[in-house]
Design an enzyme around this catalytic site. Structure first.
Site, mmCIF file in Angstrom:
data_model
loop_
_atom_site.group_PDB
_atom_site.id
_atom_site.type_symbol
_atom_site.label_atom_id
_atom_site.label_comp_id
_atom_site.label_asym_id
_atom_site.label_seq_id
_atom_site.Cartn_x
_atom_site.Cartn_y
_atom_site.Cartn_z
ATOM 1 C CB SER A 89 -0.932 -0.004 1.218
ATOM 2 O OG SER A 89 -0.182 -0.080 2.417
ATOM 3 C CB CYS A 90 4.448 1.826 0.759
ATOM 4 S SG CYS A 90 4.500 1.557 2.541
ATOM 5 C CB VAL A 91 2.960 5.709 -2.993
ATOM 6 C CG1 VAL A 91 3.363 6.382 -4.307
ATOM 7 C CG2 VAL A 91 1.512 5.246 -3.077
#
Lengths: 210, 166
Positions: free
Chosen positions: B32-34
């Site tokens: 879910s990290c960018v």
């Protein structure tokens, strides 16, 4: 903000280790019952680490991992994640489904469902032990099974914890059976507020019992 | 390539700016990290931020600040500036923001932090007028993102797939 590492005293660590040992022992007992074999568990290790360091406890961040995730709800908020390599997951499926070792080579719907059940059971047994010693109401969510890069799987609990904390308490152990060793990391990560609440309850009980 | 490449991992909540042409900045296993890659092609200065959450205002803990999109991107632009980059010359490429949990009971919007991360990164890049050239975001799979400082090339790889240029 005072970090928990600074406020955790020796006494707190002892309490936490005791609770973790009870919880993981209970989880192993539940799993033994499910598979009809004696599953033992290593004495759990406890770590208080910065969120960025959690993945370092579990191997290389890009390696494929199987993660069985449960959210903890009720009086305690947090996350349980059972993490293992696909190879270990295949072995665990064979163990749970009473198949000869080496039978499982992929993770289809049935295999994932079996793994979900393992997560559900170990998680629930762990939380039952925690609920018993704290007399708090603690409920696990249904399990979710993920197969992806280890760091990507870890994003699920870490992103949820990051809003309120820069560190996480990680309880880690390994399941062993008589015939083989299933190396699965059993991670329990309460959020900081819940951890403080647990310690408060247990400290009071510990003092009054002396 | 004549020079030996040096892989520099950028961990969760961290950011890194570089003008060392040997360096390859890598964010491993973005769920879910960018991962936000910025590059100034004239100064040949690159930067990578590995953000976890959209906004610092919603949070009780601000450490490390690089975990928030709204703090990480300005910090990265500033650090790149110290190495000679100018915001008006920068271009951006991003990857990540997947929804890792797809089981029943985890489908509500509150669980889709990936989507909110993507929106927040886009908004902050827009506020600096840094054009977003490419984005490989969303979906349900993790990705590894790397930036070659010498060339500004950005590579992305999903699990079980070959690395491709973004």
């Amino acid at each position: 903000m005072i970090t928990l590492t600074e406020t955790l005293r020796e006494e707190h660590w002892r309490i936490l280790k005791d609770v973790a040992a009870r919880g993981t022992t209970n989880a192993a007992a539940g799993l033994s019952e499910m598979v009809g074999r004696n599953i033992r568990i290593q004495m759990p290790s406890l770590y208080m680490v910065r969120l960025g360091e959690v993945s370092g406890l579990l191997g290389r961040p890009e390696d494929t991992m199987v993660g069985i995730y449960l959210a903890i709800g009720g009086d305690v908020r947090g996350h349980i994640l059972l993490m293992m390599s696909p190879r270990e997951a295949h072995g665990l499926v064979d163990m749970v489904m009473s198949q000869e070792e080496g039978t499982t080579s992929t993770l289809g719907a049935m295999e994932r469902s079996a793994l979900g059940e393992v997560g559900n059971l170990t998680g629930t047994f762990f939380l039952n032990a925690l609920a018993e010693v704290t007399r708090m109401n603690i409920q696990p969510s249904p399990p979710a099974v993920m197969v992806d890069m280890g760091a990507a799987v870890l994003d699920v609990p870490l992103a949820a914890l990051a809003a309120s904390a820069d560190e996480a308490l990680v309880i880690k152990t390994i399941f062993l059976d008589d015939l083989r060793r299933i190396e699965a990391a059993f991670l329990v990560m309460p959020d900081m507020e819940s951890l403080r609440a647990i310690l408060e309850v247990l400290e009071k009980r510990w003092r009054s019992s002396r | 390539m004549a020079e030996q490449q040096v892989v520099v991992p950028v961990g969760i909540g961290e950011l890194r700016a570089s003008r060392d042409p040997a360096e390859v900045l890598v964010a491993y296993g973005l769920g879910s990290c960018v991962g936000v890659c910025l590059y100034d092609p004239q100064a040949r200065v690159g930067g990578l931020a590995h953000v976890m959450l959209p906004r610092s205002a919603e949070a009780a803990s601000l450490n490390p600040p690089g975990k928030f999109a709204d703090l990480a991107v300005p910090m990265l632009i500033e650090e790149m500036g110290r190495l000679g980059a100018l915001p008006r010359r920068m271009v951006g490429k991003i990857a990540g923001g997947a929804q890792m949990l797809v089981a029943p009971g985890f489908s509500g919007n509150g669980f889709n932090v990936g989507e909110r991360n993507i929106e927040a990164v886009r908004a902050v890049l827009e506020s600096y007028r840094v054009p977003l050239l490419r984005a490989e975001t969303g979906g349900h799979r993790g990705r590894t993102l790397s930036l070659h400082v010498a060339t500004g090339r950005v590579m992305v790889r999903a699990i079980g797939e070959r690395e491709t240029e973004l």
